[in-house]
Design a protein around this motif. Structure first.
Motif: not given
Ligand SMILES: Cc1cc2nc3c(=O)[nH]c(=O)nc-3n(C[C@H](O)[C@H](O)[C@H](O)COP(=O)(O)OP(=O)(O)OC[C@H]3O[C@@H](n4cnc5c(N)ncnc54)[C@H](O)[C@@H]3O)c2cc1C
Length: 603
Positions: A507-511, A516-518, A583-584
Motif C-alpha cells: 500500500m505504501k509503495a503505491m504512493n 520498497v527499497g526501505a 513499519e518505520a
C-alpha cells in the motif's frame, strides 16, 4: 587444524524423516536410481572425500593463495590432484542428464554433497562451483552443436565453466556493460572487453575453461535489454572436440582479497576472442538467469557449510577449554576450572550456530525438493507450484543463509576467545571466507529487492500466498496439539502477520516506490526467520512423534526439540525488530541530502 564430520545423522533426519525424500525420489522419473542404499553410499563417500581430501587443503590453500605467471594461474598445492580425484569419482556428473554423460540422479543429491564441499574447502569448491550453472545455461539455451561441444566436457568435469558478468564500472547494474561482440563472417563473434572478479577465470586444474560472457552487439538497444550471452572457450575445440587453438582471452591479474584465497579471482581480458552466441540476440540476461539462479542457491549452501564447520569446531573447543566455574557451582570439580560450555553465554553462541546450521539444512533440502520437481516433475500443476515457491525461496536461501552464516562464523571466533583471532585455529578463515557470500551473485540488498519487489509485490503477493497457505495448513492441522503449542501458536500469528506486513508495504509503495527499497532487507530477514520457524515447527512435530512412538536415539530428538525451542525463544524475536524497522518506512532514510550525510566532518 579445524576438523569436520559431515552431519550425516542430521541429514538423514531431514531427508528421511522430515521431508520424506525416499517417497519424493520414488515419484521422480528415474528416481528409483536414488534408492536409500545408493543415497547412503553417496553421502558417506562424499563425507569421506570432503574430510580426507578437501579439508587438509583448506588452510594451506588459504595461506599459499594462487600464482599468476605469464597469463597462467597455478592453484594452491594439492588442489589439482584433489580435482582429479573428484572427476575420477564421477562427482561432477552426479545429477546431470544421461544424454550428456550424466548419472541422472536428482539435483538435490548434488546439493547435499555441496554442503560438505563448502564446509571443508570453499575456495576449492569454487573451481567446479560454476560449471554446473554453465552447463545448465547451455542445456537450456545452447544450440545442439554447442551442447555437443561443451556439455559433455563440463558434465564429466574435464572442462570447467565461468560466469563473466562483472566489469570495472558495473556489477549490480549489468545494463552498463561495455564488452562488445562483433559478428564475423563465419557466424561467430569477436568479443572485446574486460571482465573483473571472475571466479576460477584461469587455473591449471582442468584441460579447458568455458567462459559464459555477457556482451553487447553493435546494434544492441541501451541498458539491460541489449545484452547477449556468448560462450567463449579458453582453447577453441578442434575437430575432435579436444582443446585446440588458444583463444584471445587471458587473465590480466589476480585480485588480492579478504578470503577464499585459494580460489583464483581473475581480471579477464577479452581481446577479439572468438565467441558463439547462446540463445537469442539481446536476450542474454534472461539466459544468464538460468545460471544465476542455480548459483544463488549454491551460495546459500556456502553459508550453510561454513556455519556447520564453524559450529563443529567451536563445540569441540568449548568442551575442552577450561575457564572459570559455572555460576551455579563447579560442574567439573576434579579439574582446575569448568569447560566453557557450562557458561550460558557460550551456550547462546553455540546454539545460535547450531540453530542456523540445522535450520539452514532444512531450508536447503526443502528448496532442493522443489528444484527436483521443477527439473523432473511429471505433473504440470505441481511443477508450476514448485517453480513459484522456488522463485520465492531462492533470494531467501541466498541472502538469509549467508547473512546468518557470517554471524555464525563470527560467533565461532568468539567462542575461541583470543585464539579465534589467531590464524592457526582456522576460525578466522571461516569468517573471511563467509564474508564474500553476502556479496557475490547479487548482494543481500539486491536479493532483498528481488524478493520483495519482483517475487512478492509484482505477483500481487500471490507467490507468498502459495507458501503461507502451506504454513497455515500445517498450523491448522496441529491446532489441537497442546504439546506443540509453543511452536504452532507463534507460527500461526507470524504467518498471518507476514501477509499483513506485505500488504502494508504494498500500500505504501503505491504512493512512494522508495518504500520498497526501505523495507527490503528487513523484509528479507523477517521472511528468513519466518521460513525457518515453519521448518523448525515441523521438525519439532517429527521429533515429538518419534519420541512418543519410542526410539533408541531419544537424545537426538530431545536435542532437536531443544534447538527448535531455542530458535523460537531466542532468535525468532528478531522479527519484532525487523517489523518495527519496516513499519518505520522510508522517511528517515530519505530525509538527508547526499551533502547532509557528511555534516559533522568539518568544524
Ligand atoms: C571474490 C569475488 C568473486 C566474484 N566472482 C564473480 C564471478 O565469477 N563472475 C562475475 O561476473 N562476478 C563476480 N563477482 C562480482 C560480484 O558478483 C559483484 O561484486 C557483486 O554483484 C556486486 O557488484 P559490485 O561489486 O559492482 O557492487 P555495486 O553494484 O557497485 O554495488 C555497491 C553497493 O551498492 C548496492 N546497490 C547497488 N545497486 C543498488 C540498488 N538498486 N538498490 C540497493 N542497493 C544497491 C549494493 O548492494 C552494494 O552494497 C565476484 C566478486 C568477488 C569479490
Amino acid at each position: 587444524m579445524p576438523d569436520y564430520q559431515a552431519p550425516l545423522r542430521d541429514l538423514r533426519f531431514v531427508m528421511d524423516e522430515l521431508l520424506d525424500y525416499p517417497a519424493h525420489y520414488a515419484r521422480l522419473p528415474g528416481g528409483e536410481e536414488a534408492s536409500p542404499d545408493v543415497v547412503a553410499a553417496i553421502l558417506e563417500e562424499g563425507a569421506r572425500f570432503a574430510r580426507e581430501v578437501l579439508l587438509p587443503l583448506n588452510q594451506s590453500g588459504d595461506q599459499e593463495g594462487c600464482l599468476l605467471e605469464g597469463g597462467e594461474v597455478k592453484a594452491p598445492k594439492g588442489f589439482k590432484a584433489a580435482y582429479a580425484q573428484y572427476v575420477e569419482g564421477g562427482w561432477p556428473s552426479l545429477a546431470a542428464d544421461p544424454a550428456h554423460g550424466g548419472q541422472g540422479l536428482p539435483p538435490s543429491l548434488a546439493m547435499v554433497l555441496n554442503e560438505m564441499v563448502c564446509a571443508t574447502n570453499l575456495a576449492w569448491g569454487m573451481y567446479p562451483g560454476l560449471s554446473h550453472g554453465a552447463a545448465d545455461a547451455l542445456r537450456h539455451h545452447g544450440t545442439d552443436e554447442q551442447q555437443a561441444t561443451y556439455l559433455t566436457k563440463l558434465v564429466e568435469g574435464t572442462w570447467t565453466g565461468t560466469m563473466c558478468l562483472t566489469e570495472p564500472h558495473c556489477g549490480t547494474d549489468l545494463g552498463l556493460i561495455k564488452t562488445r561482440a562483433v559478428p564475423t563472417d563465419d557466424g561467430a563473434f569477436e568479443i572485446t572487453g574486460t571482465k573483473i572478479f571472475i571466479s576460477a577465470g584461469e587455473h591449471d586444474m582442468a584441460e579447458n575453461i568455458v567462459h559464459l560472457v555477457l556482451a553487447k552487439l553493435p546494434d544492441a538497444p541501451e541498458g539491460s535489454k541489449g545484452i547477449s550471452l556468448f560462450v567463449v572457450p579458453k582453447f577453441l575445440p578442434n575437430e575432435a572436440g579436444e582443446p585446440g587453438e588458444r583463444n584471445g582471452v587471458v587473465c590480466g591479474s589476480l585480485e588480492h582479497k579478504m578470503g577464499i584465497h585459494g580460489n583464483a579471482t581473475c581480471v579477464m581480458n577479452f581481446d577479439g576472442a572468438k565467441g558463439f552466441l547462446v540463445g537469442a540476440p539481446n536476450k542474454g540476461l534472461a539466459c544468464m538467469f538460468t545460471m544465476m539462479n542455480a548459483a544463488r542457491i549454491g551460495v546459500g549452501i556456502q553459508g550453510l557449510g561454513l556455519t556447520e564447520a564453524s559450529f563443529q569446531n567451536a563445540l569441540a573447543y568449548a568442551r575442552d577449554r577450561l575457564q572459570m566455574r559455572a555460576l551455579a557451582g563447579p560442574k567439573a570439580p576434579e579439574k582446575p576450572a569448568d569447560p566453557i560450555i557450562v557458561h550460558p553465554d557460550v551456550r547462546r553462541m553455540l546454539l545460535t550456530q547450531k540453530a542456523f546450521a540445522e535450520g539452514g539444512r532444512m531450508l536447503v533440502l526443502y528448496t532442493a525438493q522443489m528444484i527436483d520437481v521443477v527439473e523432473h516433475g511429471q505433473d504440470a500443476a505441481e511443477r508450476e507450484q514448485a517453480e513459484t515457491l522456488l522463485g520465492l525461496l531462492t533470494p531467501i536461501v541466498k541472502a538469509f543463509l549467508t547473512e546468518v552464516g557470517f554471524e555464525a562464523t563470527n560467533e565461532g571466533v568468539q567462542v575461541f576467545g583470543g585464539h579465534g583471532f589467531i590464524q592457526e585455529w582456522g576460525m578466522e578463515q571461516l569468517v573471511r571466507d563467509a564474508r564474500i557470500t553476502r556479496l557475490y551473485e547479487g548482494t543481500t540488498g539486491i536479493q532483498a529487492l528481488d524478493l520483495l519487489g519482483r517475487k512478492v509485490l509484482m505477483s500481487q503477493g500471490e507467490s507468498l500466498k502459495v507458501f503461507t497457505k502451506q504454513i497455515h495448513k500445517f498450523c491448522q492441522a496441529e491446532e489441537g496439539n497442546t504439546e506443540l503449542a509453543e511452536f504452532v501458536r507463534p507460527l500461526a500469528k507470524l504467518n498471518a502477520e507476514w501477509g499483513e506486513l506485505t500488504m502494508g508495504i504494498g500500500m505504501k509503495a503505491m504512493n512512494d516506490r522508495e518504500e520498497v527499497g526501505a523495507a527490503s532487507v528487513d523484509y528479507l530477514m523477517y521472511s528468513g526467520y519466518a521460513t525457518l520457524a515453519y521448518l523448525f515447527a515441523r521438525a519439532a512435530k517429527q521429533a515429538q512423534t518419534t519420541l512418543v512412538e519410542g526410539t533408541d536415539d531419544a537424545a537426538f530428538y530431545r536435542a532437536k526439540l531443544n534447538t527448535a525451542r531455542f530458535f523460537y525463544q531466542r532468535l525468532l524475536p528478531r522479527t519484532r525488530a525487523h517489523k518495527q524497522a519496516i513499519e518505520a518506512g522510508a522517511e528517515s532514510l530519505m530525509a538527508l541530502s547526499s551533502e547532509d550525510f557528511g555534516r559533522g566532518f568539518e568544524l
